[in-house]
Write a protein that holds these residues in place. Sequence first.
Motif, PDB file in Angstrom:
ATOM      1  N   PHE A  10     -35.719  17.398 -33.653  1.00 46.92           N
ATOM      2  CA  PHE A  10     -34.595  17.538 -32.721  1.00 46.92           C
ATOM      3  C   PHE A  10     -34.432  16.359 -31.752  1.00 46.92           C
ATOM      4  N   PRO A  11     -35.504  15.886 -31.099  1.00 44.55           N
ATOM      5  CA  PRO A  11     -35.315  14.736 -30.187  1.00 44.55           C
ATOM      6  C   PRO A  11     -34.747  13.505 -30.890  1.00 44.55           C
ATOM      7  N   PHE A  12     -35.161  13.251 -32.131  1.00 41.46           N
ATOM      8  CA  PHE A  12     -34.661  12.079 -32.855  1.00 41.46           C
ATOM      9  C   PHE A  12     -33.196  12.267 -33.256  1.00 41.46           C
ATOM     10  N   GLN A  13     -32.835  13.526 -33.532  1.00 39.74           N
ATOM     11  CA  GLN A  13     -31.503  13.785 -34.091  1.00 39.74           C
ATOM     12  C   GLN A  13     -30.441  14.011 -33.027  1.00 39.74           C
ATOM     13  N   VAL A  14     -30.835  14.556 -31.886  1.00 38.70           N
ATOM     14  CA  VAL A  14     -29.823  14.887 -30.878  1.00 38.70           C
ATOM     15  C   VAL A  14     -30.088  14.198 -29.528  1.00 38.70           C
ATOM     16  N   ILE A  15     -31.319  14.313 -29.016  1.00 39.71           N
ATOM     17  CA  ILE A  15     -31.565  13.828 -27.650  1.00 39.71           C
ATOM     18  C   ILE A  15     -31.450  12.296 -27.559  1.00 39.71           C
ATOM     19  N   LEU A  16     -32.173  11.596 -28.450  1.00 36.12           N
ATOM     20  CA  LEU A  16     -32.106  10.117 -28.420  1.00 36.12           C
ATOM     21  C   LEU A  16     -30.694   9.587 -28.696  1.00 36.12           C
ATOM     22  N   PRO A  17     -29.980  10.097 -29.731  1.00 36.70           N
ATOM     23  CA  PRO A  17     -28.598   9.645 -29.923  1.00 36.70           C
ATOM     24  C   PRO A  17     -27.702   9.915 -28.711  1.00 36.70           C
ATOM     25  N   LEU A  18     -27.966  11.054 -28.000  1.00 32.97           N
ATOM     26  CA  LEU A  18     -27.179  11.345 -26.789  1.00 32.97           C
ATOM     27  C   LEU A  18     -27.405  10.269 -25.733  1.00 32.97           C
ATOM     28  N   ILE A  19     -28.673   9.868 -25.579  1.00 31.16           N
ATOM     29  CA  ILE A  19     -28.996   8.816 -24.604  1.00 31.16           C
ATOM     30  C   ILE A  19     -28.318   7.509 -25.029  1.00 31.16           C
ATOM     31  N   ILE A  20     -28.399   7.194 -26.335  1.00 27.62           N
ATOM     32  CA  ILE A  20     -27.776   5.959 -26.845  1.00 27.62           C
ATOM     33  C   ILE A  20     -26.263   5.994 -26.603  1.00 27.62           C
ATOM     34  N   LEU A  21     -25.651   7.157 -26.857  1.00 21.75           N
ATOM     35  CA  LEU A  21     -24.204   7.288 -26.659  1.00 21.75           C
ATOM     36  C   LEU A  21     -23.838   7.109 -25.183  1.00 21.75           C
ATOM     37  N   ALA A  22     -24.650   7.705 -24.295  1.00 20.48           N
ATOM     38  CA  ALA A  22     -24.386   7.565 -22.859  1.00 20.48           C
ATOM     39  C   ALA A  22     -24.439   6.090 -22.450  1.00 20.48           C
ATOM     40  N   PHE A  23     -25.456   5.381 -22.931  1.00 20.01           N
ATOM     41  CA  PHE A  23     -25.585   3.948 -22.614  1.00 20.01           C
ATOM     42  C   PHE A  23     -24.413   3.156 -23.201  1.00 20.01           C
ATOM     43  N   ALA A  24     -23.994   3.527 -24.435  1.00 18.03           N
ATOM     44  CA  ALA A  24     -22.883   2.817 -25.088  1.00 18.03           C
ATOM     45  C   ALA A  24     -21.594   2.997 -24.288  1.00 18.03           C
ATOM     46  N   LEU A  56     -21.370   3.743 -21.082  1.00 17.92           N
ATOM     47  CA  LEU A  56     -21.517   3.032 -19.802  1.00 17.92           C
ATOM     48  C   LEU A  56     -21.246   1.540 -19.983  1.00 17.92           C
ATOM     49  N   LYS A  57     -21.786   0.988 -21.077  1.00 18.76           N
ATOM     50  CA  LYS A  57     -21.610  -0.441 -21.351  1.00 18.76           C
ATOM     51  C   LYS A  57     -20.131  -0.758 -21.590  1.00 18.76           C
ATOM     52  N   LYS A  58     -19.474   0.133 -22.332  1.00 20.64           N
ATOM     53  CA  LYS A  58     -18.057  -0.058 -22.643  1.00 20.64           C
ATOM     54  C   LYS A  58     -17.238  -0.042 -21.346  1.00 20.64           C
ATOM     55  N   LYS A  59     -17.611   0.911 -20.457  1.00 21.54           N
ATOM     56  CA  LYS A  59     -16.890   1.056 -19.193  1.00 21.54           C
ATOM     57  C   LYS A  59     -17.084  -0.190 -18.321  1.00 21.54           C
ATOM     58  N   SER A  60     -18.347  -0.634 -18.247  1.00 18.93           N
ATOM     59  CA  SER A  60     -18.617  -1.810 -17.400  1.00 18.93           C
ATOM     60  C   SER A  60     -17.935  -3.054 -17.958  1.00 18.93           C
ATOM     61  N   ASN A  61     -17.871  -3.167 -19.284  1.00 20.52           N
ATOM     62  CA  ASN A  61     -17.180  -4.303 -19.917  1.00 20.52           C
ATOM     63  C   ASN A  61     -15.688  -4.286 -19.607  1.00 20.52           C
ATOM     64  N   SER A  62     -15.081  -3.077 -19.673  1.00 21.52           N
ATOM     65  CA  SER A  62     -13.635  -2.996 -19.399  1.00 21.52           C
ATOM     66  C   SER A  62     -13.355  -3.267 -17.925  1.00 21.52           C
ATOM     67  N   LEU A  63     -14.299  -2.839 -17.025  1.00 19.79           N
ATOM     68  CA  LEU A  63     -14.146  -3.122 -15.591  1.00 19.79           C
ATOM     69  C   LEU A  63     -14.204  -4.626 -15.326  1.00 19.79           C
ATOM     70  N   LYS A  64     -15.144  -5.297 -16.032  1.00 22.77           N
ATOM     71  CA  LYS A  64     -15.280  -6.757 -15.880  1.00 22.77           C
ATOM     72  C   LYS A  64     -14.011  -7.464 -16.330  1.00 22.77           C
ATOM     73  N   GLN A  65     -13.444  -6.973 -17.437  1.00 21.77           N
ATOM     74  CA  GLN A  65     -12.236  -7.607 -17.978  1.00 21.77           C
ATOM     75  C   GLN A  65     -11.055  -7.433 -17.036  1.00 21.77           C
ATOM     76  N   THR A  66     -10.940  -6.228 -16.417  1.00 18.66           N
ATOM     77  CA  THR A  66      -9.821  -6.015 -15.480  1.00 18.66           C
ATOM     78  C   THR A  66     -10.018  -6.845 -14.213  1.00 18.66           C
ATOM     79  N   ALA A  67     -11.287  -7.045 -13.791  1.00 17.26           N
ATOM     80  CA  ALA A  67     -11.572  -7.870 -12.603  1.00 17.26           C
ATOM     81  C   ALA A  67     -11.177  -9.327 -12.837  1.00 17.26           C
ATOM     82  N   LYS A  68     -11.356  -9.778 -14.105  1.00 17.95           N
ATOM     83  CA  LYS A  68     -10.981 -11.168 -14.423  1.00 17.95           C
ATOM     84  C   LYS A  68      -9.462 -11.331 -14.389  1.00 17.95           C
TER      85      LYS A  68
END
Lengths: 366, 72
Positions: A338-352, A354-366
């Motif tokens: 279960f941790p490999f199939q659901v918990i870790l992918p959830l963490i990866i998705l959350a980070f992905a 967040l990264k997407k959001k921060s990238n779009s914020l950087k682009q709008t700031a430019k």
Amino acid sequence: MRTEIISEKEGIALSTLFIMGPAIILPTGADALKDFWIAIILSVVLGALVSLMYIKILSAFPGKDLFDISEILFGRFAGKAVSLLYVWFAFHLASLIFADYTYFIKTVNFPEVNELTIIIFPAILCIWALKIGIEGLGRFSTLIFVPLCSFVLIAIFLLIPKMDFEHLLPVFENGFQPIFRGTFSVLTFPFAETVVFMGVFNCFRENKSISKVYLFSIILGGFFILLTKSSEVLVLGIDKFTQFYFPAYASVSRVEIGNFIQRIEIIVGLLFTLSGLVKVCICMLAACKGISKILGFDDYRFLVTPMVLLNVAFVFISYSNIIQLRFWTSYISMYYKFPFQVILPLIILAFALLKKKSNSLKQTAK
Amino acid sequence: MSKILYSILIFALILYIDGIEVLISKDKKKIAAYCSIFFTVVILSMLLIMDIKIPNILEPVENFIVSSFGTH
């Protein structure tokens, strides 16, 4: 790394066979007792939801696999640690299938034969297939997919005279707890095991193919598992279904039409041998790719032989008999996976995200 | 003893068929990675052949899960 491309059709055949694999011959959903069919349907729905998470992760990084994504998201060292966890998961999953192979053949066909003699043949085939790569595996899966599915349908059709629908009644006899347990068990084996595909599914021409392949194969695989498990329970009854190590084999061996069509259990053996081979190859492919990326190589093929041989040795260290294997698959594996199939992918998705959001914020700031 | 010799011969054959390609690549990193996995396999296989008990690394996981969740 050499780019390998497979078509959507090949992807669907690969992942459906991956899902069907050992789940076809083992008593999948037995925890839910007579309500196994409810558990299977629920787990297909949950499996589709979980696969949406995998699709979201892979779609956020087109052309990248899980090992690249974890390095992008978590940095070099933490990323490699996450990759290593998935290499272990894929490696261990492959060892479970090798063990299933060994004990299935030993139990039903060759009780006197040494385990190593049984395991070495699929291991050699696995090495050969992995040296060819996912393109060869995809073509092989497409070739065997339709005949195998037809065999399953024919076997079920021939079992109809032996079926007793009383075996399914009453519904909800044991309450909801066994259904939840069964759903959890079927979700972790085999539907959410498709997490392994995150390590190899960077091989499509178009990014949207990933979602089609994932969802279609979960529905198709779920349909075949539901069909086979239902036929097994209808023929054997729930008590025998939960007692047998390989209920599919036991139920199909009862086919006898006019003293002419009989002993067709070889179909079950063939089905498991071929779909199990596809599954073990995918797992080892993910493990080899992961190791080669962690060590910084551009090709995984030179690692295939020692890795597969290591897996064979690992099978004998981990599971010395079928009882130990059954104990692991029935009681331990769902909590472990279960941790490999659901918990870790959830963490990866959350980070992905967040990264997407921060990238779009950087682009709008430019 | 014949079992061990037989296994060594098989491993040498595998190394010759498969590993020779890696060895002639002269990529030190590649050779190191290949050899480290290959010789782990050789050592594990020898221990298995000699019936020496190798600790099962899944046992602690098994014990942890049984003590946390039970088995039914």
